[in-house]
Design a protein around this motif. Structure first.
Motif, PDB file in Angstrom:
ATOM      1  N   VAL A  32      -0.599   8.513  -0.176  1.00  0.00           N
ATOM      2  CA  VAL A  32       0.016   8.629  -1.497  1.00  0.00           C
ATOM      3  C   VAL A  32      -0.521   7.571  -2.455  1.00  0.00           C
ATOM      4  CG1 VAL A  32       2.119   9.624  -0.555  1.00  0.00           C
ATOM      5  CG2 VAL A  32       1.994   7.168  -0.935  1.00  0.00           C
ATOM      6  N   ALA A  33      -0.544   7.923  -3.731  1.00  0.00           N
ATOM      7  CA  ALA A  33      -0.937   6.970  -4.763  1.00  0.00           C
ATOM      8  C   ALA A  33       0.177   5.946  -4.974  1.00  0.00           C
ATOM      9  CB  ALA A  33      -1.234   7.708  -6.058  1.00  0.00           C
ATOM     10  N   MET A  34      -0.234   4.756  -5.403  1.00  0.00           N
ATOM     11  CA  MET A  34       0.720   3.686  -5.656  1.00  0.00           C
ATOM     12  C   MET A  34       0.366   3.007  -6.967  1.00  0.00           C
ATOM     13  SD  MET A  34       1.177   2.094  -1.825  1.00  0.00           S
ATOM     14  CE  MET A  34       2.635   1.144  -2.261  1.00  0.00           C
ATOM     15  N   ALA A  35       1.286   2.198  -7.465  1.00  0.00           N
ATOM     16  CA  ALA A  35       1.056   1.587  -8.769  1.00  0.00           C
ATOM     17  C   ALA A  35       1.894   0.328  -8.933  1.00  0.00           C
ATOM     18  CB  ALA A  35       1.395   2.578  -9.882  1.00  0.00           C
ATOM     19  N   TRP A  36       1.526  -0.437  -9.941  1.00  0.00           N
ATOM     20  CA  TRP A  36       2.313  -1.580 -10.402  1.00  0.00           C
ATOM     21  C   TRP A  36       2.772  -1.308 -11.833  1.00  0.00           C
ATOM     22  CZ3 TRP A  36       3.756  -5.602  -7.380  1.00  0.00           C
ATOM     23  CH2 TRP A  36       3.039  -5.834  -6.197  1.00  0.00           C
ATOM     24  N   PHE A  37       4.030  -1.620 -12.081  1.00  0.00           N
ATOM     25  CA  PHE A  37       4.600  -1.607 -13.419  1.00  0.00           C
ATOM     26  C   PHE A  37       5.198  -2.977 -13.672  1.00  0.00           C
ATOM     27  CE2 PHE A  37       4.588   2.902 -14.714  1.00  0.00           C
ATOM     28  CZ  PHE A  37       4.185   3.491 -13.536  1.00  0.00           C
ATOM     29  N   ARG A  38       5.509  -3.260 -14.932  1.00  0.00           N
ATOM     30  CA  ARG A  38       6.162  -4.528 -15.243  1.00  0.00           C
ATOM     31  C   ARG A  38       7.146  -4.328 -16.385  1.00  0.00           C
ATOM     32  NH1 ARG A  38       1.054  -7.931 -17.912  1.00  0.00           N
ATOM     33  NH2 ARG A  38       0.937  -6.762 -19.874  1.00  0.00           N
ATOM     34  N   GLN A  39       8.122  -5.229 -16.429  1.00  0.00           N
ATOM     35  CA  GLN A  39       9.122  -5.186 -17.485  1.00  0.00           C
ATOM     36  C   GLN A  39       9.364  -6.592 -17.997  1.00  0.00           C
ATOM     37  OE1 GLN A  39      12.823  -3.258 -16.462  1.00  0.00           O
ATOM     38  NE2 GLN A  39      13.300  -2.902 -18.610  1.00  0.00           N
ATOM     39  N   VAL A  48       1.011  -0.930 -15.401  1.00  0.00           N
ATOM     40  CA  VAL A  48       0.030  -2.008 -15.286  1.00  0.00           C
ATOM     41  C   VAL A  48      -1.259  -1.497 -14.630  1.00  0.00           C
ATOM     42  CG1 VAL A  48      -0.491  -4.250 -14.264  1.00  0.00           C
ATOM     43  CG2 VAL A  48       1.813  -3.784 -15.153  1.00  0.00           C
ATOM     44  N   ALA A  49      -1.125  -0.927 -13.435  1.00  0.00           N
ATOM     45  CA  ALA A  49      -2.304  -0.470 -12.701  1.00  0.00           C
ATOM     46  C   ALA A  49      -1.886   0.526 -11.632  1.00  0.00           C
ATOM     47  CB  ALA A  49      -3.033  -1.646 -12.056  1.00  0.00           C
ATOM     48  N   ALA A  50      -2.828   1.402 -11.263  1.00  0.00           N
ATOM     49  CA  ALA A  50      -2.561   2.388 -10.216  1.00  0.00           C
ATOM     50  C   ALA A  50      -3.812   2.593  -9.378  1.00  0.00           C
ATOM     51  CB  ALA A  50      -2.123   3.719 -10.823  1.00  0.00           C
ATOM     52  N   LEU A  51      -3.609   3.046  -8.154  1.00  0.00           N
ATOM     53  CA  LEU A  51      -4.760   3.391  -7.323  1.00  0.00           C
ATOM     54  C   LEU A  51      -4.422   4.565  -6.421  1.00  0.00           C
ATOM     55  CD1 LEU A  51      -5.372   0.692  -4.560  1.00  0.00           C
ATOM     56  CD2 LEU A  51      -3.145   1.350  -5.447  1.00  0.00           C
ATOM     57  N   SER A  52      -5.446   5.309  -6.082  1.00  0.00           N
ATOM     58  CA  SER A  52      -5.276   6.511  -5.268  1.00  0.00           C
ATOM     59  C   SER A  52      -5.045   6.133  -3.810  1.00  0.00           C
ATOM     60  CB  SER A  52      -6.514   7.400  -5.400  1.00  0.00           C
ATOM     61  OG  SER A  52      -7.676   6.682  -5.002  1.00  0.00           O
ATOM     62  N   TRP A  53      -4.809   7.103  -2.964  1.00  0.00           N
ATOM     63  CA  TRP A  53      -4.375   6.864  -1.588  1.00  0.00           C
ATOM     64  C   TRP A  53      -5.396   6.095  -0.774  1.00  0.00           C
ATOM     65  CZ3 TRP A  53      -4.552  11.172  -4.418  1.00  0.00           C
ATOM     66  CH2 TRP A  53      -5.645  12.032  -4.234  1.00  0.00           C
ATOM     67  N   ARG A  54      -6.681   6.255  -1.044  1.00  0.00           N
ATOM     68  CA  ARG A  54      -7.673   5.466  -0.324  1.00  0.00           C
ATOM     69  C   ARG A  54      -8.182   4.297  -1.152  1.00  0.00           C
ATOM     70  NH1 ARG A  54     -11.537  10.048   2.604  1.00  0.00           N
ATOM     71  NH2 ARG A  54      -9.910  10.928   3.941  1.00  0.00           N
ATOM     72  N   GLY A  55      -7.659   4.178  -2.379  1.00  0.00           N
ATOM     73  CA  GLY A  55      -8.074   3.082  -3.241  1.00  0.00           C
ATOM     74  C   GLY A  55      -9.392   3.300  -3.937  1.00  0.00           C
ATOM     75  N   ARG A  56      -9.928   4.512  -3.865  1.00  0.00           N
ATOM     76  CA  ARG A  56     -11.245   4.769  -4.457  1.00  0.00           C
ATOM     77  C   ARG A  56     -11.165   4.954  -5.956  1.00  0.00           C
ATOM     78  NH1 ARG A  56     -13.604   9.042   0.072  1.00  0.00           N
ATOM     79  NH2 ARG A  56     -13.789   7.514   1.766  1.00  0.00           N
ATOM     80  N   THR A  57     -10.002   5.336  -6.445  1.00  0.00           N
ATOM     81  CA  THR A  57      -9.804   5.519  -7.879  1.00  0.00           C
ATOM     82  C   THR A  57      -8.746   4.537  -8.347  1.00  0.00           C
ATOM     83  OG1 THR A  57     -10.321   7.868  -7.730  1.00  0.00           O
ATOM     84  CG2 THR A  57      -9.159   7.122  -9.699  1.00  0.00           C
ATOM     85  N   THR A  58      -9.063   3.789  -9.406  1.00  0.00           N
ATOM     86  CA  THR A  58      -8.120   2.831  -9.963  1.00  0.00           C
ATOM     87  C   THR A  58      -8.062   2.999 -11.477  1.00  0.00           C
ATOM     88  OG1 THR A  58      -9.837   1.128 -10.169  1.00  0.00           O
ATOM     89  CG2 THR A  58      -8.531   1.128  -8.150  1.00  0.00           C
ATOM     90  N   ASN A  59      -6.926   2.656 -12.039  1.00  0.00           N
ATOM     91  CA  ASN A  59      -6.741   2.696 -13.496  1.00  0.00           C
ATOM     92  C   ASN A  59      -5.893   1.506 -13.920  1.00  0.00           C
ATOM     93  OD1 ASN A  59      -7.022   5.802 -12.682  1.00  0.00           O
ATOM     94  ND2 ASN A  59      -7.710   5.542 -14.791  1.00  0.00           N
ATOM     95  N   TYR A  60      -6.164   1.016 -15.119  1.00  0.00           N
ATOM     96  CA  TYR A  60      -5.484  -0.168 -15.619  1.00  0.00           C
ATOM     97  C   TYR A  60      -5.015   0.038 -17.056  1.00  0.00           C
ATOM     98  CZ  TYR A  60      -7.792  -2.431 -11.669  1.00  0.00           C
ATOM     99  OH  TYR A  60      -8.219  -2.766 -10.413  1.00  0.00           O
ATOM    100  N   ALA A  61      -3.934  -0.647 -17.395  1.00  0.00           N
ATOM    101  CA  ALA A  61      -3.534  -0.737 -18.789  1.00  0.00           C
ATOM    102  C   ALA A  61      -4.583  -1.556 -19.528  1.00  0.00           C
ATOM    103  CB  ALA A  61      -2.168  -1.391 -18.901  1.00  0.00           C
ATOM    104  N   ASP A  62      -4.796  -1.235 -20.786  1.00  0.00           N
ATOM    105  CA  ASP A  62      -5.796  -1.962 -21.570  1.00  0.00           C
ATOM    106  C   ASP A  62      -5.515  -3.458 -21.613  1.00  0.00           C
ATOM    107  OD1 ASP A  62      -6.272   0.677 -24.063  1.00  0.00           O
ATOM    108  OD2 ASP A  62      -7.192   0.359 -22.087  1.00  0.00           O
TER     109      ASP A  62
END
Length: 127
Positions: A32-39, A48-62
């Motif tokens: 499963v995909a996982m992510a970090w959020f912040r408040q 904040v950031a997310a990554l796919s189940w194997r970590g091959r795809t990542t995305n970040y907030a600007d």
């Protein structure tokens, strides 16, 4: 019982680094995909950031791109957030999150995509 437990937060000065950890238990998270959020105080929770189940795809907030790195160790059922060159505006409670649907990454930046949440860890950056 599914559990996500964050650790690694603290009080640091601007320019310092921190590494957050999120330990998962209670089900298999390697699919499963996982992510970090912040408040931040007085603000809504944000992606904040997310990554796919194997970590091959990542995305970040600007706002964190180029400073933060997300990764995971599926053998240890742990996700990480390496935070470098921290700024006072990074001050927030950081939450890790995981989806329940396997092999899905769409909507990675939406809170509604995630079914499991940790209790949060406080990060405070002084100027």
């Amino acid at each position: 019982q599914v559990q996500l437990v964050e650790s690694g937060g603290g009080l640091v000065q601007a320019g310092d680094s921190l590494r957050l950890s999120c330990k998962a238990s209670g089900r298999r998270f390697s699919t499963v995909a996982m992510a970090w959020f912040r408040q931040a105080p007085g603000k809504e929770r944000e992606f904040v950031a997310a990554l796919s189940w194997r970590g091959r795809t990542t995305n970040y907030a600007d706002s964190v791109k180029g400073r933060f790195t997300i990764d995971r160790d599926n053998a240890e059922a742990t996700m990480y957030l390496q935070m470098n060159n921290l700024k006072p505006e990074d001050t927030a409670i950081y939450f890790c999150a995981a989806r329940s649907d396997e092999f899905v990454y769409t909507g990675y930046d939406r809170q509604s995509s995630y079914d499991y949440w940790g209790q949060g860890t406080q990060v405070t950056v002084s100027s």
